[in-house]
Write a protein that holds these residues in place. Structure first.
Motif, PDB file in Angstrom:
ATOM      1  N   MET A   1     -15.590 -18.019 -36.425  1.00  0.00           N
ATOM      2  CA  MET A   1     -16.822 -17.850 -37.588  1.00  0.00           C
ATOM      3  C   MET A   1     -17.460 -16.430 -37.157  1.00  0.00           C
ATOM      4  SD  MET A   1     -18.281 -21.608 -37.277  1.00  0.00           S
ATOM      5  CE  MET A   1     -19.443 -21.296 -38.775  1.00  0.00           C
ATOM      6  N   LYS A   2     -16.777 -15.761 -36.235  1.00  0.00           N
ATOM      7  CA  LYS A   2     -17.325 -14.370 -36.086  1.00  0.00           C
ATOM      8  C   LYS A   2     -18.814 -14.469 -35.738  1.00  0.00           C
ATOM      9  CE  LYS A   2     -14.195 -12.160 -39.228  1.00  0.00           C
ATOM     10  NZ  LYS A   2     -13.970 -11.547 -40.552  1.00  0.00           N
ATOM     11  N   LEU A   3     -19.037 -15.218 -34.567  1.00  0.00           N
ATOM     12  CA  LEU A   3     -20.412 -15.514 -34.049  1.00  0.00           C
ATOM     13  C   LEU A   3     -20.527 -15.116 -32.652  1.00  0.00           C
ATOM     14  CD1 LEU A   3     -20.961 -19.230 -35.257  1.00  0.00           C
ATOM     15  CD2 LEU A   3     -22.024 -16.966 -36.300  1.00  0.00           C
ATOM     16  N   LYS A   4     -21.547 -14.935 -32.110  1.00  0.00           N
ATOM     17  CA  LYS A   4     -21.638 -14.570 -30.665  1.00  0.00           C
ATOM     18  C   LYS A   4     -21.703 -16.041 -30.239  1.00  0.00           C
ATOM     19  CE  LYS A   4     -23.988 -10.147 -31.100  1.00  0.00           C
ATOM     20  NZ  LYS A   4     -25.155  -9.448 -30.726  1.00  0.00           N
ATOM     21  N   TYR A   5     -21.703 -15.882 -28.768  1.00  0.00           N
ATOM     22  CA  TYR A   5     -21.468 -17.312 -28.124  1.00  0.00           C
ATOM     23  C   TYR A   5     -22.678 -17.998 -28.060  1.00  0.00           C
ATOM     24  CZ  TYR A   5     -20.446 -20.662 -24.221  1.00  0.00           C
ATOM     25  OH  TYR A   5     -20.290 -21.669 -23.458  1.00  0.00           O
ATOM     26  N   ASP A   6     -24.066 -17.222 -27.857  1.00  0.00           N
ATOM     27  CA  ASP A   6     -25.243 -17.932 -27.707  1.00  0.00           C
ATOM     28  C   ASP A   6     -25.356 -18.542 -29.229  1.00  0.00           C
ATOM     29  OD1 ASP A   6     -25.779 -17.692 -25.176  1.00  0.00           O
ATOM     30  OD2 ASP A   6     -26.646 -15.983 -25.320  1.00  0.00           O
ATOM     31  N   SER A   7     -25.123 -17.893 -30.336  1.00  0.00           N
ATOM     32  CA  SER A   7     -25.535 -18.356 -31.566  1.00  0.00           C
ATOM     33  C   SER A   7     -24.636 -19.513 -31.813  1.00  0.00           C
ATOM     34  CB  SER A   7     -25.044 -17.194 -32.548  1.00  0.00           C
ATOM     35  OG  SER A   7     -25.814 -16.200 -32.429  1.00  0.00           O
ATOM     36  N   ALA A   8     -23.419 -19.708 -31.417  1.00  0.00           N
ATOM     37  CA  ALA A   8     -22.466 -20.838 -31.882  1.00  0.00           C
ATOM     38  C   ALA A   8     -23.050 -22.120 -31.212  1.00  0.00           C
ATOM     39  CB  ALA A   8     -21.084 -20.603 -31.365  1.00  0.00           C
ATOM     40  N   ARG A   9     -23.511 -21.855 -29.772  1.00  0.00           N
ATOM     41  CA  ARG A   9     -24.208 -22.934 -29.029  1.00  0.00           C
ATOM     42  C   ARG A   9     -25.452 -23.435 -29.741  1.00  0.00           C
ATOM     43  NH1 ARG A   9     -22.317 -24.505 -24.264  1.00  0.00           N
ATOM     44  NH2 ARG A   9     -24.221 -25.235 -23.604  1.00  0.00           N
ATOM     45  N   LYS A  10     -26.301 -22.533 -30.292  1.00  0.00           N
ATOM     46  CA  LYS A  10     -27.558 -22.714 -30.778  1.00  0.00           C
ATOM     47  C   LYS A  10     -27.289 -23.544 -32.075  1.00  0.00           C
ATOM     48  CE  LYS A  10     -30.252 -19.187 -28.783  1.00  0.00           C
ATOM     49  NZ  LYS A  10     -31.011 -17.995 -29.153  1.00  0.00           N
ATOM     50  N   MET A  11     -26.247 -22.978 -32.785  1.00  0.00           N
ATOM     51  CA  MET A  11     -25.951 -23.562 -34.126  1.00  0.00           C
ATOM     52  C   MET A  11     -25.611 -25.230 -33.803  1.00  0.00           C
ATOM     53  SD  MET A  11     -23.750 -22.296 -37.106  1.00  0.00           S
ATOM     54  CE  MET A  11     -24.133 -20.576 -37.310  1.00  0.00           C
ATOM     55  N   VAL A  12     -24.791 -25.431 -32.973  1.00  0.00           N
ATOM     56  CA  VAL A  12     -24.258 -26.670 -32.513  1.00  0.00           C
ATOM     57  C   VAL A  12     -25.478 -27.770 -32.220  1.00  0.00           C
ATOM     58  CG1 VAL A  12     -22.845 -28.175 -31.365  1.00  0.00           C
ATOM     59  CG2 VAL A  12     -21.807 -26.228 -32.224  1.00  0.00           C
ATOM     60  N   PHE A  13     -26.113 -27.173 -31.413  1.00  0.00           N
ATOM     61  CA  PHE A  13     -27.406 -27.836 -30.985  1.00  0.00           C
ATOM     62  C   PHE A  13     -28.366 -28.249 -32.126  1.00  0.00           C
ATOM     63  CE2 PHE A  13     -32.057 -27.849 -29.675  1.00  0.00           C
ATOM     64  CZ  PHE A  13     -31.954 -28.640 -28.680  1.00  0.00           C
TER      65      PHE A  13
END
Length: 196
Positions: free
Chosen positions: A160-172
């Protein structure tokens, strides 16, 4: 999904020219790739042609391929890029997601499809359907990768061309939305997240 060690052996056999390996990879993953492609476009021909191109290129370049212990992720990543290129060639694909090359994923979970096809829904089913419809396309996509495909955050970030923290926040945030709409019913949340 097969265990990573199985994938590692299967992929190495494919890279070494074992014919059974190609057939096994195709039979395991072609249908999943087709379903995945249909989440981005209703054009079945583009979806099928992209799968054929993907496997043709795999055969053509097999001696140069790297190793992997997750064949599905490897195929999905390659397929996503190829599908993006093919969709860009069509005139009717003009809306693209921010930070991705593919149009917004029109993801519907199997559970959601079943509920939409029913004529009458009980209260729990209405709650589930409403909660799924509250997720944005990107949230649906990341939930799909995390819980259906069982990809880790590094893989999701790559796709998804995301940063790690962004991916975790999006799932959360997606899970938070589901929790709020499912009235904190843990059984319903598990049902939605295990929608296949």
């Amino acid at each position: 999904m097969p265990k990573p060690s199985e994938d590692f052996l299967l992929w190495n056999d494919f890279r070494n020219g074992e014919e059974y390996a190609l057939a096994e990879i195709y039979s395991r993953y072609a249908d999943s790739l087709y379903s995945y492609g249909k989440k981005f476009t209703s054009n079945s021909e583009i979806v099928k042609d992209t799968i054929q191109d993907l496997f043709f290129n795999l055969i053509r370049t097999r001696s140069k391929l790297g190793t992997t212990d997750n064949v599905y992720f490897y195929l999905l990543r390659s397929y996503r890029r190829a599908l993006s290129r093919n969709l860009k060639k069509t005139e009717n694909t003009k809306v693209f997601q921010l930070n991705t090359d593919l149009p917004a994923m029109q993801l519907r979970y199997h559970l959601e499809e079943e509920l939409l096809q029913k004529e009458s829904l009980d209260n729990r089913e209405r709650i589930i359907l409403r909660s799924l419809q509250q997720l944005s396309p990107k949230q649906r996509e990341i939930i799909y990768y995390r819980f259906t495909c069982d990809f880790d955050y590094e893989q999701i970030c790559e796709l998804m061309k995301l940063k790690y923290d962004s991916a975790r926040k999006m799932v959360f945030r997606a899970i938070k939305i589901l929790r709020e709409h499912l009235e904190n019913d843990k059984q319903l949340i598990l049902l939605v997240l295990n929608f296949q």
